[in-house]
Design a protein around this motif. Sequence first.
Motif, short mmCIF file in Angstrom:
data_model
loop_
_atom_site.label_atom_id
_atom_site.label_comp_id
_atom_site.label_asym_id
_atom_site.label_seq_id
_atom_site.Cartn_x
_atom_site.Cartn_y
_atom_site.Cartn_z
N ALA A 222 0.85 -1.19 0.00
CA ALA A 222 0.00 0.00 0.00
C ALA A 222 0.88 1.24 0.00
CB ALA A 222 -0.91 0.01 1.23
N LEU A 223 0.60 2.17 -0.93
CA LEU A 223 1.41 3.36 -1.09
C LEU A 223 0.56 4.61 -0.97
CD1 LEU A 223 3.47 2.32 -4.28
CD2 LEU A 223 4.13 2.04 -1.87
N ASP A 224 0.97 5.53 -0.09
CA ASP A 224 0.45 6.90 -0.06
C ASP A 224 1.52 7.77 -0.72
OD1 ASP A 224 -2.11 7.12 1.76
OD2 ASP A 224 -0.77 5.72 2.79
N CYS A 225 1.31 8.10 -2.00
CA CYS A 225 2.37 8.70 -2.80
C CYS A 225 2.68 10.14 -2.39
CB CYS A 225 2.00 8.67 -4.28
SG CYS A 225 1.88 6.99 -4.93
N VAL A 226 3.96 10.44 -2.20
CA VAL A 226 4.44 11.79 -1.90
C VAL A 226 5.63 12.06 -2.81
CG1 VAL A 226 5.37 13.34 -0.16
CG2 VAL A 226 3.69 11.59 0.50
N ARG A 227 5.49 13.08 -3.66
CA ARG A 227 6.58 13.46 -4.57
C ARG A 227 7.44 14.53 -3.93
NH1 ARG A 227 6.88 17.64 -8.10
NH2 ARG A 227 4.66 18.09 -7.78
N ALA A 228 8.75 14.40 -4.06
CA ALA A 228 9.67 15.42 -3.55
C ALA A 228 9.47 16.73 -4.30
CB ALA A 228 11.12 14.94 -3.69
#
Length: 448
Positions: A222-228
């Motif tokens: 499970a991924l909660d996506c956060v982009r730098a």
Amino acid sequence: MPDTPAPRVPAARVTVVGIGADGWDGLPAASQEALRGAGTLVGGARQLALLPAECAGERVPWPSPLRPAVPGLLAAHAGREVCVLASGDPMFYGIGRTLTEVLAEAGAEPPRVLPHPSSVAYACARLGWPVEDTEVVTLVGRPLAGLAAALHDGRRLLVLSAGAETPAQVAGLLRERGFGATRMRVLEQLGGPRERQAGDTTAADWPPPSAAGGTDPLNVVALDCVRAPDALRLAAAPGLPDAAYEHDGQLTKRHVRAATLAALAPAPGELLWDIGGGSGSIGIEWMRTHRACRAVAVERDAVRAGRITRNADALGVPALRVVTGRAPEALAGLPAPDAVFIGGGLTAPGLLEACWAALPPGGRLVANTVTLESEALLADWYRRHGGELVRLAVAHAVPVGGFTGWRQAMPVTQWSVTKGAAPREAAPEPPATASHHPAAPSAPGDTP
């Protein structure tokens, strides 16, 4: 000697039963009854081991590779009740689709399908995520690079793992793509007595591949996506930044690329021929519009063909097919396209004719050029087949001393046409008189 027809699969009575990590006790009565009555039980070794002795049918583990073996396996057990075991919901990235397609090709009845809750249903229930708002990416039998196209800041993803090593591989890809701050959780043995959550940390802090031995092979990530903030932003719409591509200058630039994809008008399931692939940008962004879109890039230069493959992997569409060869000869044997883009080699003898002949009614053709010779060719085809002929001009603001001015890029002439559309009517010839001055429509502010 006449060709021998392909053997047909006998009309087998096939039932597909979904089973979860909770095994036999988690099956409803209808599924248990089907398994007890089957003469042949087919499945993976792990799934077959979940069945009790009262399921007395012959147990047949799946051969590998699976799909080519299906017709022969069903033929060998013709006349029997065949039960096929599948993980969770057989019609969700499962064997149910393959069996349905194989039986349909043979003219047989479709299988009876008895589903079980999928790992996605269990995962969303445990996480409190609405299923309809959660994107699913499977890495079972598919390359890791395919995950890249689904990475967007703030999105929730479930990744169906290929094994115990998948979480570490996912973490590595996230770090490479500027998503190291993404929250990762691994859900193991969902729905079974050994269910557990095996981690809650960021991709940047995920253990290296050497630590994968502690992860159960039956897992979902499970991924909660956060982009730098400094990572390149890759939008869902066509027109990715030019910096997203490795190229040697042979690249359809961003603004022209967006206009070209709009003219090509991709739809789910359609196939594009990208001729003169260059860096592969048109085929790549065609495929990024929908996971069912397909593309073939044809590029005569082997170095550029390799570059197309690398760009496709980096941008999440590793299924892009690259054909190294010169068009039109390299087009022979390719599956019929729904749309064709010609970005190079327009003046090659027979190229436009071959592309036009390959298109079905309703297929689209879009061609771009910057040369006068190719422009004259497109003007001729426009006169004969209609469509739309436009010139795309883009200028960028650049420093001029202490000021700012415009630097004009080479204008691009683009012809787009739908095969089968009404041909353009030729304008009537003007009377042959010395005093004739044809009128032209003028826009507000134009000087007549």
